[in-house]
Design an enzyme around this catalytic site. Structure first.
Site, PDB file in Angstrom:
ATOM      1  N   GLU A   1       0.781  -1.244   0.000  1.00 27.06           N
ATOM      2  CA  GLU A   1       0.000   0.000   0.000  1.00 27.06           C
ATOM      3  C   GLU A   1       0.810   1.290   0.000  1.00 27.06           C
ATOM      4  O   GLU A   1       0.735   2.076   0.948  1.00 27.06           O
ATOM      5  CB  GLU A   1      -0.973   0.004   1.190  1.00 27.06           C
ATOM      6  CG  GLU A   1      -2.080  -1.019   1.064  1.00 27.06           C
ATOM      7  CD  GLU A   1      -3.181  -0.846   2.109  1.00 27.06           C
ATOM      8  OE1 GLU A   1      -3.065   0.056   2.976  1.00 27.06           O
ATOM      9  OE2 GLU A   1      -4.157  -1.603   2.054  1.00 27.06           O
TER      10      GLU A   1
ATOM     11  N   GLU B   1      -6.132  -7.992   0.968  1.00 25.94           N
ATOM     12  CA  GLU B   1      -6.751  -7.374   2.143  1.00 25.94           C
ATOM     13  C   GLU B   1      -8.189  -7.016   1.795  1.00 25.94           C
ATOM     14  O   GLU B   1      -8.445  -6.407   0.750  1.00 25.94           O
ATOM     15  CB  GLU B   1      -6.006  -6.117   2.591  1.00 25.94           C
ATOM     16  CG  GLU B   1      -4.644  -6.362   3.216  1.00 25.94           C
ATOM     17  CD  GLU B   1      -4.057  -5.095   3.842  1.00 25.94           C
ATOM     18  OE1 GLU B   1      -4.832  -4.167   4.164  1.00 25.94           O
ATOM     19  OE2 GLU B   1      -2.816  -5.047   3.999  1.00 25.94           O
TER      20      GLU B   1
END
Length: 428
Positions: free
Chosen positions: A234, A349
């Site tokens: 991320e 995720e």
């Protein structure tokens, strides 16, 4: 039935790094795992399950205080925002040994081999392990980076991956916290403002970490079921508010410099060890859906067939009214996470976090099932839920709690049967 789960999603053959079915991992063999549990089950897929169905072991080797407020207080971290801040604020100088002891106690107890057994026993076949660069102490600038001594976590990591290997569970190692911080968020173990990763010095340190971890995976038998290493979790993206994107130095260097350098770090380490193609790691990059650039726009990444891609999808953060059950279900039922050209793509995720009351069992059973089906569509290789355990007593974030409430299936058969449930009628 919205699609056939029999569509082969994993690519096989000598050109590809190893996949779970290549090594006959026990957690992907539903008959074998049920015999271990004293049950009998006839798999609906003759060759076993080939979907990644897993969970993140989050807030373990990198703490996120939001998820563990009591544990964070017990560690003596008070109101400190991150691991970096905790050690600086509370354990400087002669008190450093006490900080090391506090973090080591957390590493020893928050996730254990018994946790991996529990993950296995509710039908999951994969774990993703977020970890920070300070686990390799040789690259830490101790004068300015006051993390607890990362080498103290390694025996506990070794024990967890050994248990995964014993149970035939596939493991993804994720560089979740990069030097300087790749995101303006404490999940990096730091609280940078702005993100400070995007420079040659820190790229070089991350590449050293990848080389070190690759060597560890290939030379330590405990890591025998580790099949993928993620080069960066991320980074700052176009999803981020308040003008964060791009972070200083991020464009174009993330795609043009770091990604090919990270790939080379893994492949060079494997070459020096004489690792054959069928035993190489998949090297994983964030999917282009993350909106921090397209890794495959770099020729080195595009030219390596042994890559994987990581999609993150938090529907509750993406809809304008996350308390609207119809809007949440419509997103899960109408979306597609598939990106052309991104082979071995998983949603690494996701969660059920939303504004819907967590006690609404009927809704969350449907919402979980719709998302499972979304991440197992043709072109997708499966999913890893965020995360296994927290202190929130909230099944929207906590997979173990969701299983205890019966919101999600509690065995491999239930997860397999879930792909046939028509929960999207009226939402497509």
């Amino acid at each position: 039935m919205r699609y056939s789960p029999l569509t082969p999603l994993f690519l096989a053959g000598a050109a590809h790094a190893w996949l779970p079915q290549d090594r006959d991992l026990a957690a992907f063999n539903m008959t074998a795992r049920y015999e271990k549990l004293g049950k009998r089950f006839l798999p609906s897929l003759p060759s076993g399950v080939t979907k990644i169905r897993g969970v993140n072991l989050g807030t373990w080797l990198i703490c996120e205080p939001f998820f563990i407020p009591n544990e964070w207080a017990k560690m003596g971290c008070g109101s400190s925002a991150s691991e970096f801040d905790c050690m600086r604020d509370h354990y400087s100088g002669s008190n450093r040994d006490a900080g090391n002891a506090a973090f080591e106690q957390h590493w020893a107890t928050w996730i254990t081999p018994a946790t991996v057994q529990s993950v296995h026993d509710v039908g999951l076949n994969t774990i993703r392990i977020p970890i920070g660069y300070w686990s390799y102490t040789a690259i830490v600038d101790t004068a300015s980076e006051p993390f607890a001594d990362g080498d103290l976590m390694l025996p506990y990591l070794d024990a967890v991956v050994q248990k995964a290997a014993d149970l035939g569970i596939y493991v993804i190692i994720d560089l979740h916290g990069a030097p300087g911080g790749q995101q303006q968020d404490v999940f990096t173990g730091q609280n940078p403002n702005p993100a400070g990763f995007f420079n040659d010095y820190d790229y070089g340190r991350a590449e050293q970490w990848l080389s070190w971890m690759t060597n560890r995976i290939h030379t330590n038998p405990a890591y025998s079921s580790v099949g993928m290493i993620e080069v960066l979790n991320e980074p700052v993206s176009q999803h981020d508010a308040n003008g964060r994107y791009p972070a200083p130095g991020e464009v174009p260097s993330l795609i043009d410099t770091y990604y090919p350098g990270a790939l080379q770090a893994v492949r060079s380490a494997e070459a020096s060890l004489g690792v054959s193609n069928d035993k190489k790691l998949h090297v994983q990059f964030m999917s282009s859906k993350w909106s921090a650039g397209d890794p495959r726009s770099n020729s080195a990444v595009a030219g390596d067939s042994l890559t994987g891609f990581d999609d993150h999808n938090y529907i509750g953060f993406g809809v304008s009214d996350n308390g609207n059950q119809d809007a949440l279900m419509q997103s899960a039922c109408r979306d597609s996470r598939v990106v052309s050209g991104e082979a071995f793509e998983i949603t690494g995720e996701w969660s059920m976090t939303s504004g819907v009351d967590w006690q609404d069992a009927d809704f969350f059973k449907k919402f979980f099932t719709a998302q499972q089906q979304l991440y197992e569509k043709p072109g997708m290789s499966g999913w890893v839920y965020w995360m296994w355990n927290t202190e929130l007593n909230d099944p929207r974030w906590t997979y173990s709690y969701a299983t205890s409430l019966g919101y999600v299936p509690t065995d491999a058969a239930g997860l397999e049967n879930n792909v046939y449930q028509d929960v999207c009628a009226g939402y497509t």
